[in-house]
Design a protein around this motif. Sequence first.
Motif, PDB file in Angstrom:
ATOM      1  N   PRO A  46       6.275  10.427 100.632  1.00 29.91           N
ATOM      2  CA  PRO A  46       5.743  11.839 100.491  1.00 29.91           C
ATOM      3  C   PRO A  46       5.581  12.021  98.997  1.00 29.91           C
ATOM      4  CG  PRO A  46       7.651  11.676 102.187  1.00 29.91           C
ATOM      5  CD  PRO A  46       7.671  10.332 101.291  1.00 29.91           C
ATOM      6  N   LYS A  47       4.709  12.990  98.800  1.00 28.18           N
ATOM      7  CA  LYS A  47       4.198  13.442  97.424  1.00 28.18           C
ATOM      8  C   LYS A  47       5.458  14.130  96.653  1.00 28.18           C
ATOM      9  CE  LYS A  47       0.719  15.928  98.734  1.00 28.18           C
ATOM     10  NZ  LYS A  47      -0.437  16.743  98.897  1.00 28.18           N
ATOM     11  N   THR A  48       6.491  14.461  97.548  1.00 24.62           N
ATOM     12  CA  THR A  48       7.660  15.206  96.840  1.00 24.62           C
ATOM     13  C   THR A  48       8.400  14.187  95.778  1.00 24.62           C
ATOM     14  OG1 THR A  48       9.051  14.648  98.747  1.00 24.62           O
ATOM     15  CG2 THR A  48       7.959  16.868  98.846  1.00 24.62           C
ATOM     16  N   GLY A  49       8.186  12.823  96.046  1.00 25.39           N
ATOM     17  CA  GLY A  49       8.842  11.911  95.082  1.00 25.39           C
ATOM     18  C   GLY A  49      10.366  12.156  95.394  1.00 25.39           C
ATOM     19  N   THR A  50      11.051  12.014  94.251  1.00 23.24           N
ATOM     20  CA  THR A  50      12.722  12.027  94.307  1.00 23.24           C
ATOM     21  C   THR A  50      13.172  13.395  94.202  1.00 23.24           C
ATOM     22  OG1 THR A  50      12.729   9.531  93.479  1.00 23.24           O
ATOM     23  CG2 THR A  50      14.798  10.866  93.100  1.00 23.24           C
ATOM     24  N   PHE A  51      12.923  13.902  93.009  1.00 22.14           N
ATOM     25  CA  PHE A  51      13.546  15.145  92.767  1.00 22.14           C
ATOM     26  C   PHE A  51      13.138  16.264  93.609  1.00 22.14           C
ATOM     27  CE2 PHE A  51      14.093  12.255  89.047  1.00 22.14           C
ATOM     28  CZ  PHE A  51      15.625  12.351  88.868  1.00 22.14           C
ATOM     29  N   ARG A  52      11.772  16.430  93.666  1.00 18.84           N
ATOM     30  CA  ARG A  52      11.266  17.462  94.348  1.00 18.84           C
ATOM     31  C   ARG A  52      11.912  17.437  96.085  1.00 18.84           C
ATOM     32  NH1 ARG A  52      10.915  21.806  95.725  1.00 18.84           N
ATOM     33  NH2 ARG A  52       9.112  22.940  96.687  1.00 18.84           N
ATOM     34  N   LEU A  53      11.924  16.367  96.188  1.00 21.01           N
ATOM     35  CA  LEU A  53      12.753  16.166  97.747  1.00 21.01           C
ATOM     36  C   LEU A  53      14.118  16.602  97.654  1.00 21.01           C
ATOM     37  CD1 LEU A  53      12.840  15.239 100.426  1.00 21.01           C
ATOM     38  CD2 LEU A  53      13.639  12.832  99.758  1.00 21.01           C
ATOM     39  N   ILE A 107      25.359  21.458  89.915  1.00 21.13           N
ATOM     40  CA  ILE A 107      25.936  22.120  90.779  1.00 21.13           C
ATOM     41  C   ILE A 107      26.689  22.986  90.472  1.00 21.13           C
ATOM     42  CG2 ILE A 107      27.573  21.476  92.615  1.00 21.13           C
ATOM     43  CD1 ILE A 107      26.029  18.889  92.941  1.00 21.13           C
ATOM     44  N   GLU A 108      27.430  22.677  89.355  1.00 15.20           N
ATOM     45  CA  GLU A 108      28.232  23.736  88.594  1.00 15.20           C
ATOM     46  C   GLU A 108      27.550  25.034  88.534  1.00 15.20           C
ATOM     47  OE1 GLU A 108      30.105  22.069  85.141  1.00 15.20           O
ATOM     48  OE2 GLU A 108      31.321  20.357  86.626  1.00 15.20           O
ATOM     49  N   LYS A 109      26.419  24.886  87.906  1.00 10.99           N
ATOM     50  CA  LYS A 109      25.434  26.007  87.362  1.00 10.99           C
ATOM     51  C   LYS A 109      24.805  26.730  88.808  1.00 10.99           C
ATOM     52  CE  LYS A 109      24.694  24.350  82.720  1.00 10.99           C
ATOM     53  NZ  LYS A 109      24.686  25.668  82.013  1.00 10.99           N
ATOM     54  N   LYS A 110      24.932  26.224  89.770  1.00  8.74           N
ATOM     55  CA  LYS A 110      24.252  26.675  91.260  1.00  8.74           C
ATOM     56  C   LYS A 110      22.891  26.401  91.012  1.00  8.74           C
ATOM     57  CE  LYS A 110      28.313  28.270  92.772  1.00  8.74           C
ATOM     58  NZ  LYS A 110      29.068  27.398  93.893  1.00  8.74           N
ATOM     59  N   TRP A 111      22.347  25.458  90.331  1.00  2.82           N
ATOM     60  CA  TRP A 111      21.144  24.987  90.205  1.00  2.82           C
ATOM     61  C   TRP A 111      20.878  23.995  91.483  1.00  2.82           C
ATOM     62  CZ3 TRP A 111      20.306  23.573  84.491  1.00  2.82           C
ATOM     63  CH2 TRP A 111      20.411  24.792  83.638  1.00  2.82           C
ATOM     64  N   LEU A 112      20.515  24.620  92.742  1.00  3.55           N
ATOM     65  CA  LEU A 112      20.853  23.735  93.975  1.00  3.55           C
ATOM     66  C   LEU A 112      19.399  23.467  94.469  1.00  3.55           C
ATOM     67  CD1 LEU A 112      23.915  25.559  95.796  1.00  3.55           C
ATOM     68  CD2 LEU A 112      23.917  23.768  93.854  1.00  3.55           C
ATOM     69  N   GLY A 113      18.334  23.712  93.772  1.00  2.00           N
ATOM     70  CA  GLY A 113      17.017  23.788  94.536  1.00  2.00           C
ATOM     71  C   GLY A 113      16.301  25.067  95.055  1.00  2.00           C
ATOM     72  N   ASP A 114      15.625  24.857  95.806  1.00  2.00           N
ATOM     73  CA  ASP A 114      14.717  25.825  96.590  1.00  2.00           C
ATOM     74  C   ASP A 114      15.670  27.110  96.979  1.00  2.00           C
ATOM     75  OD1 ASP A 114      12.747  24.328  95.903  1.00  2.00           O
ATOM     76  OD2 ASP A 114      11.862  23.968  97.944  1.00  2.00           O
ATOM     77  N   LYS A 115      16.517  26.709  97.493  1.00  2.00           N
ATOM     78  CA  LYS A 115      17.478  27.944  98.123  1.00  2.00           C
ATOM     79  C   LYS A 115      18.153  28.641  96.890  1.00  2.00           C
ATOM     80  CE  LYS A 115      21.317  24.479  98.817  1.00  2.00           C
ATOM     81  NZ  LYS A 115      22.052  23.925  99.989  1.00  2.00           N
ATOM     82  N   THR A 116      18.357  28.141  95.816  1.00  2.00           N
ATOM     83  CA  THR A 116      18.660  28.911  94.645  1.00  2.00           C
ATOM     84  C   THR A 116      17.497  29.535  93.570  1.00  2.00           C
ATOM     85  OG1 THR A 116      19.538  27.263  93.641  1.00  2.00           O
ATOM     86  CG2 THR A 116      21.090  28.295  95.220  1.00  2.00           C
ATOM     87  N   LYS A 117      16.324  29.085  94.248  1.00  2.00           N
ATOM     88  CA  LYS A 117      15.167  29.528  93.143  1.00  2.00           C
ATOM     89  C   LYS A 117      15.027  28.348  91.931  1.00  2.00           C
ATOM     90  CE  LYS A 117      13.624  33.001  95.660  1.00  2.00           C
ATOM     91  NZ  LYS A 117      14.613  32.952  97.000  1.00  2.00           N
ATOM     92  N   GLN A 118      15.861  27.591  91.759  1.00  2.00           N
ATOM     93  CA  GLN A 118      15.767  26.708  90.730  1.00  2.00           C
ATOM     94  C   GLN A 118      17.003  25.429  91.009  1.00  2.00           C
ATOM     95  OE1 GLN A 118      18.054  29.129  87.718  1.00  2.00           O
ATOM     96  NE2 GLN A 118      17.875  27.194  86.575  1.00  2.00           N
TER      97      GLN A 118
END
Length: 829
Positions: free
Chosen positions: A249-256, A296-307
């Motif tokens: 998939p075009k998402t690659g590793t990190f976008r996934l 994870i400590e900073k709550k940078w969890l991906g799309d669900k936290t907007k970053q």
Amino acid sequence: MPSSTTPETLPTHKQINRVAVLGAGTMGSRIAAHLANAGLPVVMLDIVPPGTDASAPKSERNKIVLAALDGLKKSKPAAFYSPDSARFITVGNFDDDLALIADCDWIIEVVAENMEIKRALLNKVQQHHRPDSIITSNTSGLPIHEIVEGMPMQLRRRWFGTHFFNPPRYMRLLEVIPTPDSDPADIAAIEHLSDLRLGKAIVHAHDTPNFIANRIGTFSMSNAIGLMQKQNLTIEEVDTLTGAPLGWPKTGTFRLGDLVGVDVMAHVAKNFAAQAAKIGDERADVGMAPFIGTMIEKKWLGDKTKQGFYKKEGKDPEGRDLRHVLDWQTLNYKPSMRPKFPAIEMAKNVEHTPTRIAQLLHGDPAKDKAAAFYWPFLTELFTYSANRVPEIADNLVEIDQAMKTGYNWELGPFEMFDAAGIRATTEKMRAAGEPIAANVEKLLAYADKHGDANPTWYKDDASVASGRLFFDPVAGDYKPVITPEGVTSLAVIKKAKGVVKKNPGASVIDLGDGVAAIELHSKMNALGDDIVRLITQTLKPSSETVNNFEAFVITGDSANFSVGANLMQLLLAIQEEEWDEVEMAVKAFQNMTQAIKFCPRPVVVAPYGMCLGGGTEISLHAAARQPHAELYMGLVEAGVGLIPGGGGCKEFVLRSIEAGSSIRPDARGESVEIFEAIKKNFETIAKATVSTSAAEARNLGFLRDSDNITINRERLLTDAKTKARALADAGYSAPLPRTDIPAPGESVLATLKLAVWTMREGQYISDHDVKVANWAAYALCGGKVTPGAPVSEQYLLDLEREAFLSLCGEKKTQERIAFTLKTGKPLRN
């Protein structure tokens, strides 16, 4: 849906008529939605919100599960095939409503990944479930047998793992994980239901950490991150390298990672790391990078936290999302830039994925960062996967299938190893002092013994139903890849029967039993001269093919049925002002759709994926349709400044008159009943509406109520062939071209034009949208004729062609076509 073991032949399977889903989180609620898509009544339960009084109203006590149901109705991509499917779900909570599971044949536990929570819930379940109800867990990694350890044998007999992948509607993989106590009949019942009614690809996993797909996937992702740090690459570079070039998939590793959740990704990795040493995994050194823990400590969890690894920073002038990317070394965000690698740029010209993988793997690491990354990344994946047989699965087929249907890889790791060239790759690995998996050595030894210079994990064999053999290192020999009855593809049939005739765009294939398939196989199945010519010649009454076969199926093996007419061919002709050539092309396309409709043999179209524009017109003219459930169908010509020109408008006129006449048999062309149907179909064309499922395509009028829907993509060809054969056996008689169609006429046309004017006055549409919509109204109403005046199908086709050609001459239409060809998106001008 290849499987490694011959499926048990049972005269009947246990009936699953009602299902309970215990847990209404992201995964549980979406499993419930997909069960509802299959028409199964579902009980969905979750906890009572902490602190809620026992006397509180039901709406308060069910607040969590009601919010989950509301989320399903709004989710994008859609969880339901149709909003109506939500009615199959009954909600409740564990405290008040657990007794509802007594009526359920299958109970799925989907609560938090915590052993104590799961065991506590199962103890409650034992007080209410029927003795014969099947109970399974959707855990993504907890040992299945340990969850029920010490519980009564009656429950343990009915217990095993069913691991869905998110989102369950779209991800086909279902890992089935039995325990030594599991009843094979119960497993067979769930597999049967999941195959036919949920469209799942079943793989059989052993009860080992992370099962199959997440075991291989987590290793691959963690290894990519480790190589990124070792080779000083950026997040964007790794996503480019681990995406489309590999057939991933075009998402690659990190976008996934952002999509699934950085915390979820870390949890799966942590779950494996905790048990890696215990199970003797040779790559226990591959773990989650420390910077991810900080995220994870900073709550940078991906799309669900907007970053997460990426975050959105507004939009560009063309309305596209602007993304910033994380610098993993400083944990600061910076504007995202598309990386460029010479090896990747060269590989873009190679459409065949196996060839592309070999080219990328065997590049010169001294000259290109891509080659330096791919050699350790892929060879270590090959070795790791080979070492997992028979630890995580009985054989390599299960592993390949898990990665293709759970991670959307085009090829599984063993198929990728075959593409790379096992002998050449292994010799380079050996020369570099890299470890060779014992199972690879077994394959090489077998090849040497049998004089095979080019050993492969898979071999073609037309004598077996699947068309393939696989090497089983446990047995030391090749075995057939077993597929369930009814699962097949055109590729498999071509190996056994060959091709009747073909050109670059399409082929005719003998399916057996007097049925032939017309396979579309141009790029994106765009409908150019080749396809138009072959279909027309094949289906005309005087053709040799019509004499030799009793029924036809039009379909393909690709990801999408058709993206519509070949716009590049059209635009070039327009720019050269070859207007006679454009008209001839439109007429040829119309002749093709009429050949489909009036063929003396029944023609069944089996559409799937994207079925746009001309693809939809092919489908509309068939004697019947057998669509896949995931069908994104629409007459989208308005998006490029055109209207349907291949008979789509004509067929919508006929369907409008049928709809009106079904309500009022004596309805005239301008009657209220017919007007309402025309209005609905006009809006569908003018708005270029595309269905989000086959169920919605039916609501939009693209499918008839008599058109059955196939849930499992790998059964589509068999189902379509069966339908075509049934039509032939029933004494199919082709329709005659109609000459008595009551035209809606000028009064309905005036009403539709007024609606268009109102939309323009409200500034909802542009001047060119008005022009396109008015031409669509003209074609749908039969032009400026007296309401109810009888017209022919050919007359309506002539109107379509007139409108289409007129719009081709518009500069703004040409701008729309050029923009869509360049960007893949519509232009509003």
